[in-house]
Write a protein that holds these residues in place. Sequence first.
Motif, PDB file in Angstrom:
ATOM      1  N   UNK A 393     -53.496   1.174  84.347  1.00 28.89           N
ATOM      2  CA  UNK A 393     -53.740   0.951  82.918  1.00 28.89           C
ATOM      3  C   UNK A 393     -52.503   0.334  82.257  1.00 28.89           C
ATOM      4  N   UNK A 394     -52.727  -0.662  81.390  1.00 31.56           N
ATOM      5  CA  UNK A 394     -51.658  -1.335  80.653  1.00 31.56           C
ATOM      6  C   UNK A 394     -51.943  -1.213  79.163  1.00 31.56           C
ATOM      7  N   UNK A 395     -50.906  -1.386  78.374  1.00 30.17           N
ATOM      8  CA  UNK A 395     -51.022  -1.341  76.921  1.00 30.17           C
ATOM      9  C   UNK A 395     -51.347  -2.754  76.433  1.00 30.17           C
ATOM     10  N   UNK A 396     -52.505  -2.928  75.814  1.00 32.05           N
ATOM     11  CA  UNK A 396     -52.960  -4.254  75.409  1.00 32.05           C
ATOM     12  C   UNK A 396     -53.006  -4.339  73.886  1.00 32.05           C
ATOM     13  N   UNK A 448     -52.211  -6.449  89.401  1.00 37.39           N
ATOM     14  CA  UNK A 448     -53.315  -5.544  89.106  1.00 37.39           C
ATOM     15  C   UNK A 448     -53.112  -4.943  87.715  1.00 37.39           C
ATOM     16  N   UNK A 449     -54.179  -4.903  86.922  1.00 39.25           N
ATOM     17  CA  UNK A 449     -54.091  -4.246  85.615  1.00 39.25           C
ATOM     18  C   UNK A 449     -55.479  -3.776  85.183  1.00 39.25           C
ATOM     19  N   UNK A 450     -55.472  -2.802  84.279  1.00 42.00           N
ATOM     20  CA  UNK A 450     -56.706  -2.168  83.821  1.00 42.00           C
ATOM     21  C   UNK A 450     -56.585  -1.877  82.331  1.00 42.00           C
ATOM     22  N   UNK A 451     -57.684  -2.077  81.595  1.00 42.13           N
ATOM     23  CA  UNK A 451     -57.723  -1.702  80.187  1.00 42.13           C
ATOM     24  C   UNK A 451     -59.141  -1.298  79.817  1.00 42.13           C
ATOM     25  N   UNK A 452     -59.276  -0.602  78.701  1.00 40.32           N
ATOM     26  CA  UNK A 452     -60.570  -0.099  78.260  1.00 40.32           C
ATOM     27  C   UNK A 452     -60.860  -0.595  76.843  1.00 40.32           C
TER      28      UNK A 452
END
Length: 575
Positions: A393-396, A448-452
């Motif tokens: 998870x990254x801060x977007x 690799x990165x993830x966000x919601x």
Amino acid sequence: MATSGSVLSADQFQCPICLDVLSEPVSTPCGHNFCSGCIKRSWDSAVVCQCPLCKETFFRRPALRVNTTLREVAELVRKQRDSGHDLTPAQPGDVPCDVCSGEGGSRLRALKSCLDCGTSFCTLHLELHQRAPALQRHMLSEPLADLEGRVCQKHRRPLELFCRDDHMCVCQFCTEGEHKNHSTVPLEEEGKDRKSLLNQTQVDLKSMIQERQEKISEIKQSVELSRVSVEAEAASISELFSVLVLVLERSRGNLQGALEARQHAVETQANALTAQLEQEIHTLQSRHTQLEELTHTHDHLHLLQVYASMCVLPPCRSWSLVSVWSYQDVNSLRPLVSRLEGLITREMDDLHTDFVPGPADGMGILGNCPGVPQRELKRVQQFTELSKVQQYAVDVTLDADSANTFLQLSEDRRQVCCGQRRQKLQDVGAGRFDRAACVLGSEAFAQRFYFQVAVGSKSSWDVGVASEAVTRKGKVKATPETGYWTVALRRGAGLVAKETNPVPLAAGAGLQMVGVFVDYPRGVVSFYDVTSMSHLYSFTGQRFTGRLRPLLSPGQREKGRNSAPLVISVDRPIT
């Protein structure tokens, strides 16, 4: 008359009526003093004559006469005030005038100190040094409390030179005696050289402070990483025990207790190291403040006297090899789980109805455990998959310069909705979308990165990623060929993956949060229903040629039915 050694304060000779220095002062029978004109005007407008201060009433108007002595003193005070002389009494911490006697009032604050006379003078007593030619050649300085320490003890002359051979301050006569032929320079010149060395010491101190602050950040990151890892494993344990509650409920408390104990040990170590670092930072900042004061001082003698001790760096610990052990081993409980596997198998042997053998493809203990419901195994498998990608998870935040002019961003740039009218915004940088109601994320990634993204109950939206170099002008056809990897919801059309030929997706009615995971090295973009922990769709076999940025489109307002914002969130789901 007041003597030259007394302090004449304008406040002591102030008329209570006009609040100025008394002019033609007169005294009332009760003993109070006023300007002659002020008291007469006061009584002329009054029915009865009263003292303005004590309110004593005079049934017959007193005959007032000017107090000549008081008038002379008041005139002297007025002249001193108008001349601009500093007649401030010396306060604690000030250097007092050595000539003021102090009798009849406090001593005045010194304006200058004479190194030749060894005396400090106030503004009144300094006049002789300013008028007499012989005294004008004396060396004056800012007021000094310790004049004795600034005079050569042998020749009783001011210390105005520095001997570089003997590293000491000397007077002019010393250079004709024991310091003859030595290298001597004025104190100011040597002070400037030493200040340059102090600046380097300050740079070293700043570097040490920064190093320790970075170490604190590293420790905090290690603690947070450990906490995230522990939370992920604790969540996995909770899910596993919800499936096998009859067998493993007795062990869950002990396992979670062990995790908490490990985390407590990490935090205890981190707190101890942080306390040491903060103490060293406090010591270094104190030394830095002292050096900062020395670099601005005009007291070169004091600078040279404390230079040697101030340039030695405070004793500090070397932190380059110090780190906090971060608990991240998700397999650390595997030996315990292996011992429990036999117990699980024995407990499940008698259960056959509605149960099938579990899969053996990467499910670990559950894959080898008959008697576990297929639907529960699938749920655990999906939960495990989502938990794994969430560690990336990254801060977007959203890039306001790329947003279509109809879009409105929140102040923290984590929410976007479609406004009612176009905003007047300039086109900067790579430009903004002029027709597509889209906005890119501020951050670009080649890893690799993830966000919601919380989509709520909106009826239309697009969520995904786009190449950093996509064309933002004109009509946008969002497909992998044009650099877009998105899923979209449209009223009446449902949820689709926007391939060259759109792929309909089966999503539950409760879709509230969409998770986006990019496996950049493998060329995969995956989408998840975070609420139900289910996989929605994956773009596979992609060949990324540049950095990728998150992409959001809140869709048209649809007369207010679709006006709610899309909200970026990196919070983990509660299961």
